[in-house]
Write a protein that holds these residues in place. Structure first.
Motif, PDB file in Angstrom:
ATOM      1  N   TYR A 172       0.843  -1.199   0.000  1.00 44.96           N
ATOM      2  CA  TYR A 172       0.000   0.000   0.000  1.00 44.96           C
ATOM      3  C   TYR A 172       0.877   1.247   0.000  1.00 44.96           C
ATOM      4  CZ  TYR A 172      -3.052   3.758   1.405  1.00 44.96           C
ATOM      5  OH  TYR A 172      -3.710   4.969   1.442  1.00 44.96           O
ATOM      6  N   LEU A 173       1.886   1.257   0.845  1.00 48.28           N
ATOM      7  CA  LEU A 173       2.746   2.433   0.950  1.00 48.28           C
ATOM      8  C   LEU A 173       3.503   2.697  -0.351  1.00 48.28           C
ATOM      9  CD1 LEU A 173       4.113   1.805   4.555  1.00 48.28           C
ATOM     10  CD2 LEU A 173       2.424   3.529   3.858  1.00 48.28           C
ATOM     11  N   ALA A 174       3.916   1.627  -1.036  1.00 47.22           N
ATOM     12  CA  ALA A 174       4.656   1.792  -2.289  1.00 47.22           C
ATOM     13  C   ALA A 174       3.782   2.363  -3.399  1.00 47.22           C
ATOM     14  CB  ALA A 174       5.235   0.448  -2.715  1.00 47.22           C
ATOM     15  N   GLY A 175       2.487   2.127  -3.327  1.00 50.74           N
ATOM     16  CA  GLY A 175       1.585   2.568  -4.384  1.00 50.74           C
ATOM     17  C   GLY A 175       0.885   3.882  -4.105  1.00 50.74           C
ATOM     18  N   HIS A 176       1.255   4.573  -3.034  1.00 50.26           N
ATOM     19  CA  HIS A 176       0.590   5.822  -2.660  1.00 50.26           C
ATOM     20  C   HIS A 176       1.631   6.877  -2.264  1.00 50.26           C
ATOM     21  CE1 HIS A 176      -2.643   2.857  -2.341  1.00 50.26           C
ATOM     22  NE2 HIS A 176      -3.489   3.868  -2.485  1.00 50.26           N
ATOM     23  N   PRO A 177       1.227   8.121  -2.185  1.00 49.73           N
ATOM     24  CA  PRO A 177       2.180   9.179  -1.823  1.00 49.73           C
ATOM     25  C   PRO A 177       2.837   8.906  -0.472  1.00 49.73           C
ATOM     26  CG  PRO A 177       0.150  10.130  -2.678  1.00 49.73           C
ATOM     27  CD  PRO A 177      -0.116   8.665  -2.510  1.00 49.73           C
ATOM     28  N   ALA A 213     -13.681  12.268   7.427  1.00 51.84           N
ATOM     29  CA  ALA A 213     -14.052  10.978   8.018  1.00 51.84           C
ATOM     30  C   ALA A 213     -13.246   9.848   7.378  1.00 51.84           C
ATOM     31  CB  ALA A 213     -15.542  10.726   7.817  1.00 51.84           C
ATOM     32  N   ALA A 214     -13.175   8.735   8.089  1.00 50.58           N
ATOM     33  CA  ALA A 214     -12.478   7.566   7.548  1.00 50.58           C
ATOM     34  C   ALA A 214     -13.179   7.071   6.289  1.00 50.58           C
ATOM     35  CB  ALA A 214     -12.422   6.461   8.587  1.00 50.58           C
ATOM     36  N   ASN A 215     -12.382   6.596   5.331  1.00 54.28           N
ATOM     37  CA  ASN A 215     -12.956   6.060   4.088  1.00 54.28           C
ATOM     38  C   ASN A 215     -13.563   4.687   4.299  1.00 54.28           C
ATOM     39  OD1 ASN A 215     -10.120   7.478   3.537  1.00 54.28           O
ATOM     40  ND2 ASN A 215     -11.575   8.136   1.963  1.00 54.28           N
ATOM     41  N   ILE A 216     -12.961   3.889   5.186  1.00 54.85           N
ATOM     42  CA  ILE A 216     -13.466   2.558   5.524  1.00 54.85           C
ATOM     43  C   ILE A 216     -13.790   2.569   7.008  1.00 54.85           C
ATOM     44  CG2 ILE A 216     -12.940   0.092   5.666  1.00 54.85           C
ATOM     45  CD1 ILE A 216     -10.976   0.493   3.340  1.00 54.85           C
ATOM     46  N   GLN A 217     -15.050   2.295   7.339  1.00 53.56           N
ATOM     47  CA  GLN A 217     -15.480   2.368   8.728  1.00 53.56           C
ATOM     48  C   GLN A 217     -16.088   1.041   9.156  1.00 53.56           C
ATOM     49  OE1 GLN A 217     -18.017   5.751   9.456  1.00 53.56           O
ATOM     50  NE2 GLN A 217     -16.702   7.156   8.310  1.00 53.56           N
ATOM     51  N   SER A 218     -15.735   0.603  10.349  1.00 53.59           N
ATOM     52  CA  SER A 218     -16.278  -0.630  10.901  1.00 53.59           C
ATOM     53  C   SER A 218     -16.390  -0.483  12.406  1.00 53.59           C
ATOM     54  CB  SER A 218     -15.373  -1.822  10.563  1.00 53.59           C
ATOM     55  OG  SER A 218     -15.799  -2.990  11.269  1.00 53.59           O
ATOM     56  N   THR A 219     -17.361  -1.184  12.994  1.00 52.72           N
ATOM     57  CA  THR A 219     -17.521  -1.174  14.446  1.00 52.72           C
ATOM     58  C   THR A 219     -16.574  -2.145  15.139  1.00 52.72           C
ATOM     59  OG1 THR A 219     -19.265  -2.850  14.271  1.00 52.72           O
ATOM     60  CG2 THR A 219     -19.957  -0.536  14.298  1.00 52.72           C
ATOM     61  N   ASN A 220     -15.770  -2.889  14.367  1.00 52.59           N
ATOM     62  CA  ASN A 220     -14.957  -3.971  14.932  1.00 52.59           C
ATOM     63  C   ASN A 220     -13.484  -3.758  14.655  1.00 52.59           C
ATOM     64  OD1 ASN A 220     -13.647  -6.821  14.807  1.00 52.59           O
ATOM     65  ND2 ASN A 220     -15.553  -7.119  15.936  1.00 52.59           N
ATOM     66  N   LEU A 221     -12.674  -3.800  15.714  1.00 47.18           N
ATOM     67  CA  LEU A 221     -11.239  -3.591  15.571  1.00 47.18           C
ATOM     68  C   LEU A 221     -10.576  -4.665  14.716  1.00 47.18           C
ATOM     69  CD1 LEU A 221      -8.645  -2.052  16.442  1.00 47.18           C
ATOM     70  CD2 LEU A 221      -8.513  -3.638  18.368  1.00 47.18           C
ATOM     71  N   VAL A 222     -11.057  -5.897  14.810  1.00 49.55           N
ATOM     72  CA  VAL A 222     -10.475  -6.969  13.997  1.00 49.55           C
ATOM     73  C   VAL A 222     -10.645  -6.653  12.509  1.00 49.55           C
ATOM     74  CG1 VAL A 222     -10.608  -9.422  13.417  1.00 49.55           C
ATOM     75  CG2 VAL A 222     -10.789  -8.696  15.806  1.00 49.55           C
ATOM     76  N   ALA A 223     -11.774  -6.045  12.150  1.00 49.05           N
ATOM     77  CA  ALA A 223     -11.984  -5.646  10.758  1.00 49.05           C
ATOM     78  C   ALA A 223     -10.995  -4.557  10.357  1.00 49.05           C
ATOM     79  CB  ALA A 223     -13.419  -5.165  10.556  1.00 49.05           C
ATOM     80  N   HIS A 224     -10.689  -3.615  11.244  1.00 53.29           N
ATOM     81  CA  HIS A 224      -9.677  -2.593  10.943  1.00 53.29           C
ATOM     82  C   HIS A 224      -8.337  -3.260  10.638  1.00 53.29           C
ATOM     83  CE1 HIS A 224     -11.942   0.328  13.889  1.00 53.29           C
ATOM     84  NE2 HIS A 224     -12.719  -0.133  12.928  1.00 53.29           N
ATOM     85  N   TRP A 225      -7.962  -4.171  11.511  1.00 49.85           N
ATOM     86  CA  TRP A 225      -6.683  -4.869  11.368  1.00 49.85           C
ATOM     87  C   TRP A 225      -6.610  -5.636  10.051  1.00 49.85           C
ATOM     88  CZ3 TRP A 225      -6.459 -10.368  13.349  1.00 49.85           C
ATOM     89  CH2 TRP A 225      -5.236 -10.971  13.077  1.00 49.85           C
ATOM     90  N   GLN A 226      -7.638  -6.411   9.752  1.00 54.68           N
ATOM     91  CA  GLN A 226      -7.616  -7.230   8.548  1.00 54.68           C
ATOM     92  C   GLN A 226      -7.674  -6.378   7.280  1.00 54.68           C
ATOM     93  OE1 GLN A 226      -7.197 -10.735   8.115  1.00 54.68           O
ATOM     94  NE2 GLN A 226      -6.422 -10.322  10.172  1.00 54.68           N
ATOM     95  N   ALA A 228      -6.431  -3.322   6.963  1.00 53.00           N
ATOM     96  CA  ALA A 228      -5.087  -2.758   6.797  1.00 53.00           C
ATOM     97  C   ALA A 228      -4.112  -3.817   6.298  1.00 53.00           C
ATOM     98  CB  ALA A 228      -4.608  -2.170   8.119  1.00 53.00           C
ATOM     99  N   ALA A 229      -4.196  -5.028   6.852  1.00 54.95           N
ATOM    100  CA  ALA A 229      -3.287  -6.107   6.443  1.00 54.95           C
ATOM    101  C   ALA A 229      -3.524  -6.553   5.010  1.00 54.95           C
ATOM    102  CB  ALA A 229      -3.436  -7.291   7.400  1.00 54.95           C
ATOM    103  N   ALA A 230      -4.750  -6.319   4.509  1.00 56.11           N
ATOM    104  CA  ALA A 230      -5.061  -6.649   3.113  1.00 56.11           C
ATOM    105  C   ALA A 230      -4.611  -5.559   2.153  1.00 56.11           C
ATOM    106  CB  ALA A 230      -6.559  -6.883   2.967  1.00 56.11           C
ATOM    107  N   GLY A 231      -4.063  -4.466   2.681  1.00 51.42           N
ATOM    108  CA  GLY A 231      -3.586  -3.388   1.829  1.00 51.42           C
ATOM    109  C   GLY A 231      -4.643  -2.372   1.456  1.00 51.42           C
ATOM    110  N   ALA A 232      -5.756  -2.321   2.239  1.00 52.66           N
ATOM    111  CA  ALA A 232      -6.856  -1.428   1.886  1.00 52.66           C
ATOM    112  C   ALA A 232      -6.605   0.020   2.276  1.00 52.66           C
ATOM    113  CB  ALA A 232      -8.149  -1.913   2.541  1.00 52.66           C
ATOM    114  N   GLY A 233      -5.705   0.254   3.224  1.00 53.55           N
ATOM    115  CA  GLY A 233      -5.472   1.622   3.657  1.00 53.55           C
ATOM    116  C   GLY A 233      -4.618   1.679   4.904  1.00 53.55           C
ATOM    117  N   VAL A 234      -4.723   2.820   5.591  1.00 49.11           N
ATOM    118  CA  VAL A 234      -3.952   3.078   6.807  1.00 49.11           C
ATOM    119  C   VAL A 234      -4.897   2.995   8.000  1.00 49.11           C
ATOM    120  CG1 VAL A 234      -2.473   4.724   8.023  1.00 49.11           C
ATOM    121  CG2 VAL A 234      -2.418   4.606   5.515  1.00 49.11           C
ATOM    122  N   ALA A 235      -4.511   2.227   9.015  1.00 50.00           N
ATOM    123  CA  ALA A 235      -5.350   2.057  10.202  1.00 50.00           C
ATOM    124  C   ALA A 235      -4.583   2.448  11.454  1.00 50.00           C
ATOM    125  CB  ALA A 235      -5.821   0.610  10.321  1.00 50.00           C
ATOM    126  N   LEU A 236      -5.300   3.043  12.385  1.00 49.18           N
ATOM    127  CA  LEU A 236      -4.750   3.323  13.709  1.00 49.18           C
ATOM    128  C   LEU A 236      -5.060   2.110  14.577  1.00 49.18           C
ATOM    129  CD1 LEU A 236      -3.352   5.461  15.486  1.00 49.18           C
ATOM    130  CD2 LEU A 236      -5.633   6.308  16.095  1.00 49.18           C
TER     131      LEU A 236
END
Length: 300
Positions: A172-177, A213-226, A228-236
């Motif tokens: 993800y980082l290689a393909g974005h600014p 606002a966040a582009n991808i929003q979920s009520t579940n932290l595991v979804a944030h993690w997965q 981000a790990a799939a290369g969808a974006g940046v997660a805190l």
């Protein structure tokens, strides 16, 4: 008039499960016996305590009023039984633990293993929700939350601090600014909680990082993690989640967010041996995980 503490124990089982069959299994009784005892209790007190519906048994307003006194009696009886002869290695009963989804998914499994290995007769219910602790204490024995409880019925204390950082995959980082500072996040896909459903003040921090606002929003932290790990974006993400995943890299060096977990128990439950055993194992695991919680032992 309530004739016995056993009637209150049966009442509590039905109130907590909402089903005669589940309450009967929990109590080791036949479901017809449970139904008959509830009907007898309602006749004795002269009030309808449950509304019977196709989706379960629901407390009436009178049933709600009986709940707190019933829990106090039940907790006192359990404490008396334990003090008179239950040894730690023979703990039985049920412990319900309310935690945030992240703590529950990543830190509780070792605690659950230890509890069941040491106390084979103990039933542990893990409920994961990122929310306020209700002022009603009937729903849990131990709670781990992101905000300090305010109810006077709860005994609480700080459990541990933990650190969050921004993470993304190398692809993800290689393909974005490039991201060299927080302001650079404005052009990136951000992953976070659903704004309109988030009622925990300590997590309302994305707007401190960027105004949109966040582009991808979920009520579940595991979804944030997965995501981000799939290369969808940046997660805190908490360091105890992300820094064990070799697919992720921390971005914006030096940007850390510190938050706190609080642990609490209803005052009438805190003295029970099974609750004390649970809290002791949680404390021990948190101590062992201190470096990981603080983000001081990254494996990457």
């Amino acid at each position: 008039m309530i004739r016995s503490a056993e009637d209150l124990r049966i009442f509590l089982a039905v109130a907590r499960t909402g089903r005669l069959g589940r309450a009967a299994a929990l109590l080791g009784l036949d479901h017809t016996t449970v139904g008959r005892r509830i009907s007898t209790l309602e006749r004795d007190v002269g009030r309808r305590l449950f509304d019977r519906a196709t989706d379960g048994w629901h407390l009436t307003p009178d049933g709600e009023r009986l709940l707190a006194p019933a829990e106090t009696v039940d907790a006192a009886l359990s404490a008396a039984h334990e003090s008179l002869g239950v040894r730690e290695h023979s703990l039985t009963g049920t412990v319900r633990i309310l935690t945030t989804d992240g703590f529950g998914a990543f830190l509780m499994p070792d605690v659950l293993r230890s509890l069941t290995q040491r106390h084979a007769g103990l039933v542990v219910e893990l409920v994961t929700e990122t929310q306020h602790v209700s002022s009603s204490t009937r729903d849990f024995d131990v709670a781990i939350t992101l905000e300090e409880p305010t109810s006077t019925r709860l005994i609480h204390r700080r459990l541990t601090d933990y650190t969050l950082r921004l993470y993304a995959t190398p692809d993800y980082l290689a393909g974005h600014p490039p991201i060299r500072r927080i302001e650079d996040l404005r052009g990136h896909t951000m992953i976070w909680y659903v704004d309109r459903l988030l009622d925990v003040a300590s997590l309302r921090l994305l707007h401190e990082i960027r105004p949109a606002a966040a582009n991808i929003q979920s009520t579940n932290l595991v979804a944030h993690w997965q995501a981000a790990a799939a290369g969808a974006g940046v997660a805190l993400l908490p360091c105890y989640v992300a820094e064990q995943d070799t697919r992720l890299r921390a971005v914006v060096p030096g940007f850390d967010v510190r938050r706190t977990y609080w642990i609490s128990s209803p005052s009438e439950h805190a003295r029970l041996a099974r609750v004390r055993a649970c809290v002791g194992l949680i404390d021990a695991h948190v101590r062992r995980s201190g470096l990981l919680l603080r983000g001081e032992n990254a494996v990457q």
